[in-house]
Write an enzyme that holds these catalytic residues in place. Structure first.
Site, PDB file in Angstrom:
ATOM      1  N   PRO A  20      33.745  37.359  35.901  1.00  0.00           N
ATOM      2  CA  PRO A  20      32.932  37.042  37.068  1.00  0.00           C
ATOM      3  C   PRO A  20      32.660  38.235  37.980  1.00  0.00           C
ATOM      4  CG  PRO A  20      35.107  36.032  37.248  1.00  0.00           C
ATOM      5  CD  PRO A  20      34.997  36.606  35.876  1.00  0.00           C
ATOM      6  N   ASN A  21      31.448  38.252  38.476  1.00  0.00           N
ATOM      7  CA  ASN A  21      30.945  39.218  39.451  1.00  0.00           C
ATOM      8  C   ASN A  21      30.685  40.606  38.882  1.00  0.00           C
ATOM      9  OD1 ASN A  21      30.923  37.343  41.648  1.00  0.00           O
ATOM     10  ND2 ASN A  21      33.148  37.557  41.706  1.00  0.00           N
ATOM     11  N   ARG A  46      28.121  45.984  44.277  1.00  0.00           N
ATOM     12  CA  ARG A  46      29.273  45.281  44.850  1.00  0.00           C
ATOM     13  C   ARG A  46      30.399  46.260  45.139  1.00  0.00           C
ATOM     14  NH1 ARG A  46      33.838  42.160  41.733  1.00  0.00           N
ATOM     15  NH2 ARG A  46      34.992  41.332  43.506  1.00  0.00           N
ATOM     16  N   TYR A  77      34.588  49.693  43.051  1.00  0.00           N
ATOM     17  CA  TYR A  77      34.201  49.512  41.650  1.00  0.00           C
ATOM     18  C   TYR A  77      33.257  50.585  41.112  1.00  0.00           C
ATOM     19  CZ  TYR A  77      36.265  44.993  42.583  1.00  0.00           C
ATOM     20  OH  TYR A  77      37.139  44.003  42.943  1.00  0.00           O
ATOM     21  N   ASN A 118      37.329  42.618  30.411  1.00  0.00           N
ATOM     22  CA  ASN A 118      37.582  42.728  31.847  1.00  0.00           C
ATOM     23  C   ASN A 118      37.462  41.321  32.399  1.00  0.00           C
ATOM     24  OD1 ASN A 118      37.603  43.061  34.600  1.00  0.00           O
ATOM     25  ND2 ASN A 118      36.346  44.905  34.582  1.00  0.00           N
ATOM     26  N   ALA A 136      38.570  38.570  38.286  1.00  0.00           N
ATOM     27  CA  ALA A 136      39.501  37.748  39.070  1.00  0.00           C
ATOM     28  C   ALA A 136      40.295  36.768  38.205  1.00  0.00           C
ATOM     29  CB  ALA A 136      38.752  36.995  40.162  1.00  0.00           C
ATOM     30  N   GLU A 179      42.747  44.864  27.787  1.00  0.00           N
ATOM     31  CA  GLU A 179      42.346  44.441  29.131  1.00  0.00           C
ATOM     32  C   GLU A 179      41.913  45.674  29.918  1.00  0.00           C
ATOM     33  OE1 GLU A 179      44.533  42.496  33.060  1.00  0.00           O
ATOM     34  OE2 GLU A 179      45.630  42.618  31.175  1.00  0.00           O
ATOM     35  N   HIS A 187      40.225  47.160  33.667  1.00  0.00           N
ATOM     36  CA  HIS A 187      39.869  46.961  35.079  1.00  0.00           C
ATOM     37  C   HIS A 187      39.333  48.267  35.627  1.00  0.00           C
ATOM     38  CE1 HIS A 187      41.645  43.021  35.176  1.00  0.00           C
ATOM     39  NE2 HIS A 187      42.663  43.521  34.509  1.00  0.00           N
ATOM     40  N   ARG A 221      46.219  47.641  44.698  1.00  0.00           N
ATOM     41  CA  ARG A 221      45.404  46.814  45.597  1.00  0.00           C
ATOM     42  C   ARG A 221      46.257  45.699  46.208  1.00  0.00           C
ATOM     43  NH1 ARG A 221      39.871  45.333  43.098  1.00  0.00           N
ATOM     44  NH2 ARG A 221      39.537  44.779  45.274  1.00  0.00           N
TER      45      ARG A 221
END
Length: 151
Positions: A10-11, A18, A23, A74, A77, A98, A100, A107
């Site tokens: 998502p996103n 964004r 990012y 990825n 969330a 995975e 990111h 974070r």
């Protein structure tokens, strides 16, 4: 021909605009294009898919069984919340890396735990779009060990 599925959660369709300070400014089409160029160079089939919906990601993972040799994922969330995606990855048994863009461990506290990492081959975090390239090369190494690459 070995096949890699690249899943974006998502996103990630908003990349480039964004929170670019978190990012980066690289867009999702740029990431997919760069991976496609690598795939062409190394003779690997590549499929890229993005969804903001957990069920669509799970459906795509399940559809990969029998025709995909490795996954770059990825989960965004969903990394921190989705037991369903974790269970799917565990069930399908396709080597998954995975990825990111940001360093999730540097974070907010809630981002430090990954539901995905325990069932992934590895995790790349905090290197921006380069993480996808590194994951691609890691899968190539795995393919070579499994004899999946053409000479």
């Amino acid at each position: 021909m070995a096949k890699i599925l690249v899943l974006h959660g998502p996103n990630l369709n908003l990349l480039g605009t964004r929170e670019p300070e978190v990012y980066g400014r690289t867009t999702l089409p740029q990431i997919n294009r760069d991976l496609s160029l690598l795939a062409d160079r190394f003779g690997v089939e590549l499929e890229c898919f993005q969804s903001n919906h957990e069920g669509e990601l799970i459906d795509r993972l399940q559809a990969a069984v029998g025709n995909t040799d490795g996954i770059i994922f990825n989960p965004a969330a969903y990394t921190h919340t989705s037991i369903a995606i974790r269970d799917c990855l565990s069930a399908i048994q396709i080597p998954t890396i995975e990825v990111h863009l940001s360093n999730i461990h540097a974070r907010e506290e809630f981002r430090h735990r990954s539901m995905i990492a325990p069932v992934a081959m590895g995790q790349i975090s905090g290197l921006g779009a380069l993480g996808y390239t590194l994951a691609f090369h890691a899968l190539l190494e795995d393919f070579a060990k499994r004899g999946l690459l053409s000479e």
